[in-house]
Write a protein that holds these residues in place. Structure first.
Motif, mmCIF file in Angstrom:
data_model
loop_
_atom_site.group_PDB
_atom_site.id
_atom_site.type_symbol
_atom_site.label_atom_id
_atom_site.label_comp_id
_atom_site.label_asym_id
_atom_site.label_seq_id
_atom_site.Cartn_x
_atom_site.Cartn_y
_atom_site.Cartn_z
ATOM 1 N N ARG A 1 0.824 -1.205 0.000
ATOM 2 C CA ARG A 1 0.000 0.000 0.000
ATOM 3 C C ARG A 1 0.859 1.258 0.000
ATOM 4 O O ARG A 1 0.575 2.238 -0.691
ATOM 5 C CB ARG A 1 -0.915 0.000 1.225
ATOM 6 C CG ARG A 1 -2.011 1.058 1.151
ATOM 7 C CD ARG A 1 -2.453 1.466 2.536
ATOM 8 N NE ARG A 1 -1.393 2.207 3.211
ATOM 9 C CZ ARG A 1 -1.459 2.589 4.473
ATOM 10 N NH1 ARG A 1 -2.498 2.267 5.217
ATOM 11 N NH2 ARG A 1 -0.469 3.272 5.013
ATOM 12 N N ILE A 2 1.942 1.256 0.778
ATOM 13 C CA ILE A 2 2.845 2.414 0.822
ATOM 14 C C ILE A 2 3.467 2.660 -0.541
ATOM 15 O O ILE A 2 3.597 3.807 -0.994
ATOM 16 C CB ILE A 2 3.924 2.193 1.901
ATOM 17 C CG1 ILE A 2 3.292 2.272 3.298
ATOM 18 C CG2 ILE A 2 5.041 3.209 1.777
ATOM 19 C CD1 ILE A 2 4.224 1.871 4.423
ATOM 20 N N GLY B 1 3.799 6.134 -5.397
ATOM 21 C CA GLY B 1 3.640 6.303 -6.842
ATOM 22 C C GLY B 1 2.552 7.314 -7.174
ATOM 23 O O GLY B 1 2.702 8.125 -8.108
ATOM 24 N N THR B 2 1.454 7.305 -6.422
ATOM 25 C CA THR B 2 0.371 8.262 -6.664
ATOM 26 C C THR B 2 0.837 9.693 -6.418
ATOM 27 O O THR B 2 0.591 10.594 -7.229
ATOM 28 C CB THR B 2 -0.816 7.936 -5.753
ATOM 29 O OG1 THR B 2 -1.243 6.593 -5.989
ATOM 30 C CG2 THR B 2 -1.967 8.887 -6.009
ATOM 31 N N ALA B 3 1.525 9.929 -5.288
ATOM 32 C CA ALA B 3 2.006 11.277 -4.989
ATOM 33 C C ALA B 3 3.056 11.732 -5.990
ATOM 34 O O ALA B 3 3.090 12.902 -6.393
ATOM 35 C CB ALA B 3 2.577 11.312 -3.569
ATOM 36 N N VAL C 1 2.278 2.518 -16.772
ATOM 37 C CA VAL C 1 2.801 1.167 -16.495
ATOM 38 C C VAL C 1 2.987 0.935 -14.995
ATOM 39 O O VAL C 1 2.481 -0.039 -14.432
ATOM 40 C CB VAL C 1 4.139 0.945 -17.248
ATOM 41 C CG1 VAL C 1 4.694 -0.446 -16.942
ATOM 42 C CG2 VAL C 1 3.955 1.151 -18.743
ATOM 43 N N VAL C 2 3.733 1.798 -14.344
ATOM 44 C CA VAL C 2 4.152 1.538 -12.961
ATOM 45 C C VAL C 2 2.969 1.626 -12.008
ATOM 46 O O VAL C 2 2.705 0.700 -11.221
ATOM 47 C CB VAL C 2 5.257 2.529 -12.546
ATOM 48 C CG1 VAL C 2 5.673 2.264 -11.094
ATOM 49 C CG2 VAL C 2 6.452 2.404 -13.466
ATOM 50 N N ASN D 1 -1.175 -0.407 -8.111
ATOM 51 C CA ASN D 1 -2.558 -0.414 -7.633
ATOM 52 C C ASN D 1 -3.127 -1.831 -7.581
ATOM 53 O O ASN D 1 -3.921 -2.163 -6.690
ATOM 54 C CB ASN D 1 -3.420 0.479 -8.520
ATOM 55 C CG ASN D 1 -3.170 1.964 -8.251
ATOM 56 O OD1 ASN D 1 -2.803 2.341 -7.136
ATOM 57 N ND2 ASN D 1 -3.342 2.794 -9.269
ATOM 58 N N LYS D 2 -2.721 -2.703 -8.538
ATOM 59 C CA LYS D 2 -3.159 -4.100 -8.494
ATOM 60 C C LYS D 2 -2.625 -4.782 -7.233
ATOM 61 O O LYS D 2 -3.345 -5.520 -6.547
ATOM 62 C CB LYS D 2 -2.689 -4.831 -9.741
ATOM 63 C CG LYS D 2 -3.377 -4.389 -11.029
ATOM 64 C CD LYS D 2 -2.830 -5.170 -12.216
ATOM 65 C CE LYS D 2 -3.471 -4.704 -13.534
ATOM 66 N NZ LYS D 2 -2.920 -5.437 -14.708
#
Length: 740
Positions: free
Chosen positions: A504-505, A510-512, A664-665, A670-671
């Motif tokens: 999750r971290i 990656g989102t930020a 891609v990343v 997220n999966k």
């Protein structure tokens, strides 16, 4: 060497060892105990304490002792004395183990060599042992060689040994014998004492002669010397002598008859009786005279005692009169002072009354002025309410009051930028990062971090609550669980992060990061992405911090190319993009390389040096499971392998070989995050206490769902403060927090 014979006596040499905090002092004492001393002997431990002239302050400068309060100076000197006394502890323990008696001496001076030589000369020290001066090739300026100075300035009767690492470095032997102290003979009395004894004997004899009380039997032996008695006695002796001599014949008696001789003997016997009677009378008179003399002496002594008593009474009366006079003068002085105080009090009361009248007038004027200022302030506030406030500006007084003037107990970390303190502002736990005056590029990093964090808001970016631009202070939200690096390496006995939280971290980071790369109108490149800059809040939600090195890519460049050239590289070794480090070409994929190294650390919990090479070899040899963090027992091996291969693609040396973050990343991460959410229970046990699952409180957000810069400008600072106040903070710090 230790003992020598002087005047037929065996004398123990005085040995002194100069000690300090360095390692050479320990070598010097050990060598002296092994080569110069025996069990039961004594050694002097000599330490020169530098005379303090200034006191260091928390800001790094020094203040002279004469400029501070007397209590502060005494407390600082007391602290230095305690430190000097604690210095003797290991040396004292060593001497105790070796059965050596030690005398501890502290000398305060500014010149160490001079102080040691003066002590040697004053106390007649025969052997002085000192440690060699430290030698280091990294010292810019040559340090003062104290042992050489001591060897040159020491007295000639003292031998100086310089010890380096347990061996003799140099020796300066004594060139003359130790000066002998003046002889002292206890059995031979001095001339003064002999004169005193003679005078004492003479005085005692004179007192014996003058005493009026003579023994009674001495009266019988008194010889009465009068002309009559002396003639009669001589006659008696002559008669007796001649009468006893049978051969004696007096020529004057040849013509006398026997009758005349009889008459002469009768007259002689009569004379003798008279003489005896006269002797008895004279003795009786002498006894009476002596009794009278004794009575007179007794009366004289009584009179003398009465005179002494009268003299003492007179002195006491004079003393009482003097005391009464002094008391009267003191009472008059007290009365005078009281009158002066009363006069001063009356004048002060009059002055206070005048001041009160003036203050009343000033208060009326101040109220009128305050009313006008309130009206003006209201207008200003109305104007400011419509203006753009990007962050709260704190004053340095508020920062100092919150940190208790930057007390050491509130310090939770320190880095290249400066120290970080945990405190409370507006009843909210915060972390304050203070710019160090000598920090390289500190002011530019401060401006860059304020500009970046004040214009953006994201659930996975550290929230900037405010700043003090004049003194370079940044106020962040407090992150209770410290940095990701501390949690991965279990610093501070922290619990192990389960693989669900790690996946999750990774997705949150990656989102930020994608949010930064898609910032409008100019993309942001972080340039210093590493586990130490990923902070965890109370629910282990990760947030990116330390954007002081972030750079904005110009719009003209961002629309046409993905990189532009920088004049100097920045970042942390092992996380910097190799291509950016060699060519200076900066782009958004420079952060992808740092992300790949950090993803490998998340699943392996190993240092970044050569990590990509070791993971690739482990995958090729089929030993990848052995390379995972052994503290996590239930790794999903297949998903962890997918995670590792994705990280290796991000850490490619060539920038064009690295995958796209948004296409891609992030979908892969997220999966894996969804898999972690499916396999996690309703609560995660960290450190033995249940916590609510952080997956329920933090939904997955993409860069399109976050608040953009225009929206932030419209909402203002108050909305950010309301969001920060609703977030949960830990009441106690579980681990050492890292905001550097």
């Amino acid at each position: 060497m230790l003992n020598q014979r002087r005047n037929g006596e065996k004398k123990e040499e005085l040995v002194a060892v100069a000690i300090d905090k360095d390692k050479g002092s320990q070598y010097a004492l050990k060598w002296a105990v092994d080569h110069l001393l025996e069990k039961g002997q004594s050694v002097t431990l000599l330490h020169v304490k530098h005379r303090a002239s200034s006191i260091p302050t928390p800001l790094g400068n020094n203040v002279a002792l004469s400029d501070v309060n007397e209590d502060v100076a005494k407390a600082y000197k007391y602290q230095l004395d305690n430190q000097a006394k604690e210095l003797f502890l290991p040396f004292r323990c060593f001497c105790t183990r070796k059965d050596i008696k030690c005398n501890e001496v502290i000398v305060e001076d500014t010149d160490i060599a001079k102080a040691l030589c003066d002590y040697v000369k004053l106390n007649l020290v025969e052997i002085l042992v000192v440690g060699a001066a430290p030698r280091s090739g990294f010292v810019r300026f040559k340090p003062t060689d104290i042992p050489s100075s001591i060897s040159k300035a020491a007295p000639e009767f003292c031998s100086v040994y310089v010890i380096a690492r347990g061996k003799i470095s140099s020796v300066r032997s004594a060139s003359c014998p130790l000066p002998n102290p003046p002889p002292r003979k206890q059995n031979q009395s001095s001339p003064i004492s002999s004169q005193f004894n003679a005078r004492l004997t003479q005085n005692s004899g004179s007192r014996a002669e003058k005493t009026p009380f003579a023994p009674r039997n001495l009266i019988e032996d008194v010889e009465i010397r009068s002309p009559f008695n002396r003639t009669q006695t001589q006659k008696i002796e002559a008669v007796g002598h001649h009468s006893q001599d049978p051969d004696y014949a007096d020529p004057n008696l040849h013509g006398f008859s026997s009758s005349s001789q009889d008459s002469m003997s009768c007259s002689s016997s009569h004379t003798m009786d008279e003489m005896e009677a006269e002797m008895r009378r004279l003795k009786q008179e002498l006894r009476q005279t002596m009794d009278l003399y004794s009575s007179a002496c007794k009366e004289a002594l009584c009179a003398k005692q009465k005179a002494m008593e009268l003299h003492h009474w007179k002195i006491e009366e004079q003393q009482k009169l003097e005391d009464a006079r002094v008391a009267e003068e003191a009472a008059l002085a007290i009365a005078e002072r009281e009158r002066a105080k009363s006069k001063a009090a009356i004048e002060a009361a009059q002055a206070a009354q005048r001041i009160a009248e003036l203050e009343a007038q000033k208060r009326i004027k101040a109220e009128m002025k305050a009313f006008k200022e309130a009206e003006e302030k209201k207008k200003v506030l109305d104007t400011l309410a419509q203006s753009d406030l990007r962050y709260r500006k704190y004053t340095i007084d508020e920062i100092e009051a919150a940190t208790e003037y930057f007390v050491e107990s509130r310090k939770i970390g320190e880095g290249g930028y400066g120290p970080v303190y945990k405190c409370y502002l507006d009843h909210t736990p915060v972390a304050i990062k203070v710019l160090r005056p000598d920090a390289a590029q500190g002011r530019s990093q401060f401006q860059q971090e304020v500009e970046v964090l004040s214009c953006i808001r994201h659930p996975n970016m550290v929230l900037l609550l405010g700043a003090c631009p004049e003194y370079g202070c940044l106020v962040y939200e407090y992150m209770a669980n410290g940095s990701l690096e501390d949690r991965l390496f279990l610093r501070g006995n922290s619990p192990v992060l389960p693989w669900q939280l790690r996946f999750r971290i990774a997705a949150e980071i990656g989102t930020a990061l994608l949010f930064l790369h898609q910032t409008k109108p100019e993309p942001l490149v972080h340039r210093d992405l590493k586990p130490a800059n990923i902070l965890l809040d109370n629910n282990f939600v990760s947030k990116i911090g330390d954007v002081g090195l972030a750079r904005l890519v110009p719009p003209s460049v961002a629309d046409t190319v993905t990189q532009y050239r920088m004049t100097s590289t920045a970042g942390t070794f092992c996380y910097i993009d190799p291509e950016y480090q060699q060519t200076g070409m900066l782009g958004i994929k420079s952060d992808i390389y740092s992300l790949g190294i950090m993803l490998l650390q998340i699943i392996t919990a190993k240092p970044p040096m050569g990590l990509t090479h070791h993971v690739e070899r482990a995958i090729e040899r089929g030993t990848f499971t052995d390379f995972l963090d052994p503290n996590v027992p239930d790794w999903p091996v297949e998903e962890a392998l997918i995670f590792a291969k994705l990280a290796l693609k991000c850490a490619e040396l060539r920038r064009k070989d690295r995958p796209d973050l948004g296409k891609v990343v992030l979908p892969e991460l997220n999966k894996l995050r969804a898999l972690a959410e499916e396999n996690i229970s309703s609560s995660i046990f960290l450190g033995g206490s249940p916590r609510v699952s952080p997956f329920q409180s933090q939904p997955s957000l993409t860069s399109q769902e976050t608040m953009t810069d225009p929206q932030l400008r419209q909402s203002g600072y108050e909305s950010s403060r309301s969001r920060s106040s609703t977030s949960s903070f830990a009441t106690e710090r579980n681990q050492t927090d890292n905001y550097i």
